[in-house]
Scaffold this motif. Structure first.
Motif, PDB file in Angstrom:
ATOM      1  N   ILE A 216       0.831  -1.219  -0.058  1.00  0.00           N
ATOM      2  CA  ILE A 216      -0.096   0.093  -0.126  1.00  0.00           C
ATOM      3  C   ILE A 216       0.927   1.174  -0.252  1.00  0.00           C
ATOM      4  N   ARG A 217       1.574   1.568   1.037  1.00  0.00           N
ATOM      5  CA  ARG A 217       2.654   2.421   1.219  1.00  0.00           C
ATOM      6  C   ARG A 217       3.561   2.234   2.166  1.00  0.00           C
ATOM      7  N   ASP A 218       4.576   3.282   2.338  1.00  0.00           N
ATOM      8  CA  ASP A 218       5.684   3.115   3.239  1.00  0.00           C
ATOM      9  C   ASP A 218       4.859   4.028   4.556  1.00  0.00           C
ATOM     10  N   VAL A 219       5.171   3.571   5.677  1.00  0.00           N
ATOM     11  CA  VAL A 219       4.902   4.141   6.727  1.00  0.00           C
ATOM     12  C   VAL A 219       5.813   5.660   7.109  1.00  0.00           C
ATOM     13  N   MET A 220       5.024   6.603   7.395  1.00  0.00           N
ATOM     14  CA  MET A 220       5.726   7.904   7.319  1.00  0.00           C
ATOM     15  C   MET A 220       6.397   8.190   8.513  1.00  0.00           C
ATOM     16  N   PRO A 221       7.755   8.949   8.605  1.00  0.00           N
ATOM     17  CA  PRO A 221       8.353   9.192   9.738  1.00  0.00           C
ATOM     18  C   PRO A 221       7.419  10.106  10.718  1.00  0.00           C
ATOM     19  N   GLY A 222       7.252   9.693  11.896  1.00  0.00           N
ATOM     20  CA  GLY A 222       6.548  10.528  12.820  1.00  0.00           C
ATOM     21  C   GLY A 222       5.109  10.173  12.948  1.00  0.00           C
ATOM     22  N   GLU A 223       4.839   9.037  12.377  1.00  0.00           N
ATOM     23  CA  GLU A 223       3.507   8.600  11.931  1.00  0.00           C
ATOM     24  C   GLU A 223       2.979   7.465  13.069  1.00  0.00           C
ATOM     25  N   LEU A 224       1.605   7.593  13.439  1.00  0.00           N
ATOM     26  CA  LEU A 224       1.066   6.366  14.133  1.00  0.00           C
ATOM     27  C   LEU A 224       0.042   5.815  13.599  1.00  0.00           C
ATOM     28  N   LEU A 225       0.135   4.441  12.772  1.00  0.00           N
ATOM     29  CA  LEU A 225      -0.997   3.939  12.516  1.00  0.00           C
ATOM     30  C   LEU A 225      -1.703   3.001  13.346  1.00  0.00           C
ATOM     31  N   ILE A 226      -3.041   3.035  13.575  1.00  0.00           N
ATOM     32  CA  ILE A 226      -3.783   2.245  14.350  1.00  0.00           C
ATOM     33  C   ILE A 226      -4.746   1.351  13.426  1.00  0.00           C
ATOM     34  N   ILE A 227      -4.411   0.051  13.549  1.00  0.00           N
ATOM     35  CA  ILE A 227      -5.069  -0.974  12.915  1.00  0.00           C
ATOM     36  C   ILE A 227      -5.936  -1.563  13.543  1.00  0.00           C
ATOM     37  N   ASP A 228      -7.442  -1.885  13.215  1.00  0.00           N
ATOM     38  CA  ASP A 228      -8.327  -2.705  14.162  1.00  0.00           C
ATOM     39  C   ASP A 228      -9.232  -3.382  13.130  1.00  0.00           C
ATOM     40  N   ASP A 229     -10.325  -3.830  13.921  1.00  0.00           N
ATOM     41  CA  ASP A 229     -11.296  -4.589  12.913  1.00  0.00           C
ATOM     42  C   ASP A 229     -12.243  -3.453  11.886  1.00  0.00           C
ATOM     43  N   ASN A 230     -11.817  -2.153  12.284  1.00  0.00           N
ATOM     44  CA  ASN A 230     -12.640  -1.480  11.079  1.00  0.00           C
ATOM     45  C   ASN A 230     -11.788  -0.743  10.093  1.00  0.00           C
ATOM     46  N   GLY A 231     -10.514  -1.261  10.172  1.00  0.00           N
ATOM     47  CA  GLY A 231      -9.535  -0.823   9.130  1.00  0.00           C
ATOM     48  C   GLY A 231      -8.558  -0.054   9.942  1.00  0.00           C
ATOM     49  N   PHE A 232      -7.932   0.978   9.217  1.00  0.00           N
ATOM     50  CA  PHE A 232      -6.630   1.745   9.724  1.00  0.00           C
ATOM     51  C   PHE A 232      -6.973   3.102   9.878  1.00  0.00           C
ATOM     52  N   THR A 233      -6.654   4.164  10.790  1.00  0.00           N
ATOM     53  CA  THR A 233      -6.527   5.334  10.780  1.00  0.00           C
ATOM     54  C   THR A 233      -5.010   5.883  11.048  1.00  0.00           C
ATOM     55  N   SER A 234      -4.525   6.889  10.636  1.00  0.00           N
ATOM     56  CA  SER A 234      -3.183   7.616  10.774  1.00  0.00           C
ATOM     57  C   SER A 234      -3.144   8.723  11.457  1.00  0.00           C
ATOM     58  N   GLU A 235      -2.322   8.818  12.270  1.00  0.00           N
ATOM     59  CA  GLU A 235      -2.018  10.061  12.935  1.00  0.00           C
ATOM     60  C   GLU A 235      -0.401  10.562  13.137  1.00  0.00           C
ATOM     61  N   MET A 236      -0.079  11.808  13.250  1.00  0.00           N
ATOM     62  CA  MET A 236       1.140  12.128  13.294  1.00  0.00           C
ATOM     63  C   MET A 236       1.370  12.346  14.909  1.00  0.00           C
ATOM     64  N   TYR A 237       2.193  11.611  15.586  1.00  0.00           N
ATOM     65  CA  TYR A 237       2.628  11.778  16.963  1.00  0.00           C
ATOM     66  C   TYR A 237       3.670  12.897  17.095  1.00  0.00           C
ATOM     67  N   SER A 238       4.547  13.045  15.912  1.00  0.00           N
ATOM     68  CA  SER A 238       5.707  13.949  15.681  1.00  0.00           C
ATOM     69  C   SER A 238       5.831  14.353  14.536  1.00  0.00           C
ATOM     70  N   VAL A 239       6.257  15.717  14.565  1.00  0.00           N
ATOM     71  CA  VAL A 239       6.753  16.246  13.223  1.00  0.00           C
ATOM     72  C   VAL A 239       7.899  15.471  12.716  1.00  0.00           C
ATOM     73  N   ALA A 240       7.673  15.281  11.271  1.00  0.00           N
ATOM     74  CA  ALA A 240       8.957  14.514  10.463  1.00  0.00           C
ATOM     75  C   ALA A 240       9.845  15.760  10.580  1.00  0.00           C
ATOM     76  N   SER A 241      11.360  15.310  10.972  1.00  0.00           N
ATOM     77  CA  SER A 241      12.417  16.185  10.909  1.00  0.00           C
ATOM     78  C   SER A 241      13.550  15.433  10.308  1.00  0.00           C
ATOM     79  N   ASN A 242      14.471  16.201   9.633  1.00  0.00           N
ATOM     80  CA  ASN A 242      15.618  15.640   9.311  1.00  0.00           C
ATOM     81  C   ASN A 242      15.783  14.142   9.092  1.00  0.00           C
ATOM     82  N   ILE A 243      14.996  14.039   7.932  1.00  0.00           N
ATOM     83  CA  ILE A 243      14.894  12.530   7.280  1.00  0.00           C
ATOM     84  C   ILE A 243      16.108  12.035   6.917  1.00  0.00           C
ATOM     85  N   ALA A 244      16.311  10.761   7.667  1.00  0.00           N
ATOM     86  CA  ALA A 244      17.811  10.410   7.618  1.00  0.00           C
ATOM     87  C   ALA A 244      17.656   8.455   7.507  1.00  0.00           C
ATOM     88  N   MET A 245      17.139   8.077   6.415  1.00  0.00           N
ATOM     89  CA  MET A 245      17.061   6.698   6.241  1.00  0.00           C
ATOM     90  C   MET A 245      18.275   6.069   6.122  1.00  0.00           C
TER      91      MET A 245
END
Length: 469
Positions: A216-245
């Protein structure tokens, strides 16, 4: 190269599934495809919606899980982990997923990476009454979640994650949901997929191919995915910064059939070889790569240079793990057990030997010697990364500068030490160009700390004392 021998080891691989009737079996296959990321321990925790149950052990996936063990892990969801332990971090208690039972429910954690402020957080938590059962930095998150001052579990998780520093990809499972989190710097790969009506998460996309899932896609830096019986939702728990794979994901760690942030690893390695042909044109008769990660690089060099690629080195895939020991003598013996030169290919030839890195130098020296003993008239060593001069604190077991041979010797001194006729490392600029993560309207940065000494996060005095995964 040979991870078990040369000492450059990625720490962990994680896999999770929610909404599949054979969740534990799917997780088993997913972990098997991620076995290259850790061979010292593995575990699976499943849930049937009412309770969490786990099986784990030291060893390979196929060694730890019998068919009966998998059948016993019933439920619609599961998370799994494969692990390579650093010094001081081995032992059954540190094998993941970590499973915690509370009066209000249960919690399982699987982690890829390393928390650089784990010692500081652990000290604070112990001062507040926490009692740790492992030496793993992963357990810190469980205590932070339980001590969070928020009413909802999601807010406690988000608050706990915001306190962590370093590299981490987390799977957090309860009886009712699976949470997926990636650090704000995006240092570790983590992807989301779909298998029928079920969702799957994995460190590498090669696991999706094995279980038949669709990316589907990559998980984003600073992202929190919540998966349950209803599917999934996405929230940012932190601002992505200084990306460094982590650049070594492309150079060495990941499987060639994986895509990391949209870039196929095999193609990236071929491009590294082509860039080496530009930076290091050498007159030779044959090009060969050290199995497995350097084969793609060698093919790229051969295509760009016009020098034929040959299988000059053969890997014995049926050697057991008894030689995976810390002593130098056993490392050297391990090279002999793992690799054999093909005399008919290299005898009387000027050979270009391509490898991904030089850490301690022992393996490179042994391979050069083997090729010359097999009749190679010249051996030119090309490395598809710059010299590794600095320790990694983000989940790779090079925690001290003293163990890195390139930190103490010049390239010419290294050439003499390994016995090569020439030695060339790829430039930092050439490596970045070849991998293809240059800015394209978004920040697609690299962690280059092991090459440049510039770390994307603060490094704490006690960082090297923490146990990864």
């Amino acid at each position: 190269m040979l991870a078990e021998i040369k000492g450059l080891n990625e720490e962990c691989g994680i896999f999770g599934v929610w909404g599949h009737e054979d969740a534990a079996q799917i997780t088993y296959y997913g972990l098997h495809s991620l076995q290259h990321r850790g061979q010292e321990g593995t575990g699976i925790v499943s849930t049937d919606g009412e309770s969490l149950k786990g099986v784990k052990g030291e060893g390979l996936v196929a060694e730890v899980f019998s068919s009966d063990a998998i059948k016993d892990l019933k439920g619609k969801a599961a998370i799994g982990h494969v692990r390579y332990a650093t010094a001081g971090g081995s032992g059954y208690e540190n094998v993941q997923p970590l499973l915690f039972h509370f009066q209000s429910g249960s919690l399982a954690l699987a982690h890829n990476g390393n928390l650089v402020n784990a010692t500081q957080l652990k000290g604070q938590l112990e001062g507040q009454g926490s009692i740790f059962q492992t030496s793993s930095d992963t357990e810190v998150l469980a205590h932070l979640i339980r001590r969070g001052g928020f009413s909802s579990f999601k807010d406690r998780v988000k608050n706990a994650l915001s306190m962590l520093k370093g590299a981490y990809a987390f799977l957090i499972m309860t009886e009712s949901e699976l949470m997926v989190a990636l650090d704000p710097n995006g240092m570790r790969p983590l992807s989301l997929g779909k298998l029928g009506d079920a969702y799957v998460v994995a460190s590498e996309t090669c696991a999706f191919d094995v279980v038949g899932a669709e990316f589907i896609r990559d998980v984003m830096p600073g992202e929190l995915l919540i998966i349950d019986d209803n599917g999934f939702t996405s929230e940012m728990y932190s601002v992505a910064s200084n990306i460094a794979m982590c650049t070594m994901e492309y150079v060495y760690f990941s499987r060639p059939d994986s895509d990391i942030n949209g870039i196929n690893v095999h193609k990236a390695r071929k491009n590294l070889g082509k860039q080496l042909a530009i930076e290091a044109p050498i007159e030779a008769d044959v090009v060969t790569g050290v199995p497995d990660s350097s084969i793609s690089v060698a093919i790229g060099y051969a295509e760009a240079s016009g020098i034929p690629y040959e299988l000059g080195l053969i890997k014995n895939r049926y050697v057991g793990r008894t030689f995976i020991q810390p002593s130098q003598a056993l490392r050297e013996q391990g090279v002999k057990m793992k690799l054999s030169p093909v005399r008919g290919v290299v005898e009387g030839k000027r050979v270009i030997m391509v490898d991904d890195s030089i850490v301690r130098g022992t393996t490179s020296k042994r391979i050069v010697t083997m090729l010359k003993d097999a009749g190679a008239t010249e051996v030119h060593v090309l490395i598809s990364s710059p010299p590794i001069k600095n320790p990694c604190f983000y989940g790779i077991d090079t925690s001290t500068k003293e163990e890195l041979i390139a930190s103490k010797h010049s390239v010419e001194e290294l050439r003499e030490l390994i016995g090569a006729d020439s030695l060339t490392f790829l430039s930092v600029e050439g490596m970045i160009e070849a991998i293809g993560r240059k800015d394209e309207g978004e920040n697609r940065g690299h962690c280059l700390a092991c090459f440049t000494g510039k770390y994307p996060t603060d490094i704490y005095p006690t960082t090297k004392e923490t146990s990864t995964c």
